[in-house]
Design a protein around this motif. Structure first.
Motif, PDB file in Angstrom:
ATOM      1  N   TYR A  11      -8.787  -1.067   1.222  1.00 37.89           N
ATOM      2  CA  TYR A  11      -8.423  -1.641   2.516  1.00 37.89           C
ATOM      3  C   TYR A  11      -8.282  -3.158   2.478  1.00 37.89           C
ATOM      4  O   TYR A  11      -7.549  -3.729   3.290  1.00 37.89           O
ATOM      5  CB  TYR A  11      -9.418  -1.200   3.588  1.00 37.89           C
ATOM      6  N   PRO A  28       0.822  -1.216   0.000  1.00 40.47           N
ATOM      7  CA  PRO A  28       0.000   0.000   0.000  1.00 40.47           C
ATOM      8  C   PRO A  28       0.852   1.260   0.000  1.00 40.47           C
ATOM      9  O   PRO A  28       2.009   1.249   0.419  1.00 40.47           O
ATOM     10  CB  PRO A  28      -0.799  -0.121   1.310  1.00 40.47           C
ATOM     11  N   ASN A  63      -6.793  -4.961   0.125  1.00 42.01           N
ATOM     12  CA  ASN A  63      -5.398  -5.172  -0.259  1.00 42.01           C
ATOM     13  C   ASN A  63      -4.456  -4.756   0.861  1.00 42.01           C
ATOM     14  O   ASN A  63      -3.478  -5.455   1.157  1.00 42.01           O
ATOM     15  CB  ASN A  63      -5.083  -4.386  -1.527  1.00 42.01           C
ATOM     16  N   ALA A  64      -4.729  -3.616   1.494  1.00 41.92           N
ATOM     17  CA  ALA A  64      -3.858  -3.128   2.568  1.00 41.92           C
ATOM     18  C   ALA A  64      -3.819  -4.111   3.729  1.00 41.92           C
ATOM     19  O   ALA A  64      -2.756  -4.381   4.303  1.00 41.92           O
ATOM     20  CB  ALA A  64      -4.337  -1.760   3.039  1.00 41.92           C
TER      21      ALA A  64
END
Length: 208
Positions: free
Chosen positions: A150, A121, A152-153
């Motif tokens: 979020y 990220p 992926n984060a």
């Protein structure tokens, strides 16, 4: 990059498994429980509704207690925010899990999919550009694009912690109308392919 692979795609699984950015050290590999009184912990997380999405199946699924044979489960429903990412890391610290399975909403998809990798990220300045999971059992549709939000984060943070602490990390993206039975089946399949669920003579260390 947005690539989706069908179920039972062994060739892509072999390729993706070999792409793992980091492997846990020998010292961080988990050991099998010795009795039923010492069950491994599976941390299950989902997200609250956000923005235009008034219903989030990932969080709704975890509103009810979920159980899986041979595992102790800890469930958390997180806000879609930086506070949610902090709560996720706190939950890992508190639960000391052997497995973390996170759920998120993919509003543009029509089937449940197992994410294979996460991109670093923008708020993180260190670490590999991409982290890849090696926890890819057959029977689940695969995706190589966890998005840029979020989900992926959280997945990236989970994979990084997994490499440091020796647990396994998976992320399942759910379509808006995903039935609970499909989520349960996917989680059960992942846990059956965890070293703690394998026969002692076939148990293998984590590859993610």
């Amino acid at each position: 990059d947005h690539r989706l692979y069908p179920r039972d795609s062994a060739r892509q699984r072999d390729q993706l498994t070999g792409m793992s950015a980091r492997r846990p050290s020998a010292a961080s590999k988990p050991t099998r429980p010795t009795s039923s009184l010492d069950l491994p912990t599976a941390l299950l997380t989902g997200f609250e509704p956000w923005g235009p999405h008034k219903v989030n199946p990932s969080g709704d699924y975890l509103r009810a207690p979920r159980s899986f044979a041979g595992w102790r489960t800890v469930q958390r429903v997180l806000p879609v925010s930086d506070d949610g990412l902090s709560a996720f890391e706190d939950a890992i610290q508190q639960a000391a899990p052997a497995a973390v399975i996170s759920l998120g909403l993919a509003a543009d998809r029509s089937e449940l999919m197992l994410e294979c990798r996460a991109r670093r990220p923008a708020d993180l300045t260190d670490g590999p550009a991409v982290l890849t999971s090696g926890w890819l059992p057959t029977g689940l549709a695969l995706s190589t694009d966890a998005g840029a939000f979020y989900c992926n984060a959280l997945f990236y943070r989970g994979l990084r912690l997994a490499a440091d602490r020796g647990f396994r990390m998976a992320f399942l993206h759910l379509p808006p109308d995903c039935p609970d039975r499909a989520v349960t089946a996917a989680i059960a399949r992942l846990l059956r392919h965890h070293p703690f669920s394998a026969p002692p003579d076939r148990a293998a260390p984590p590859r993610s």
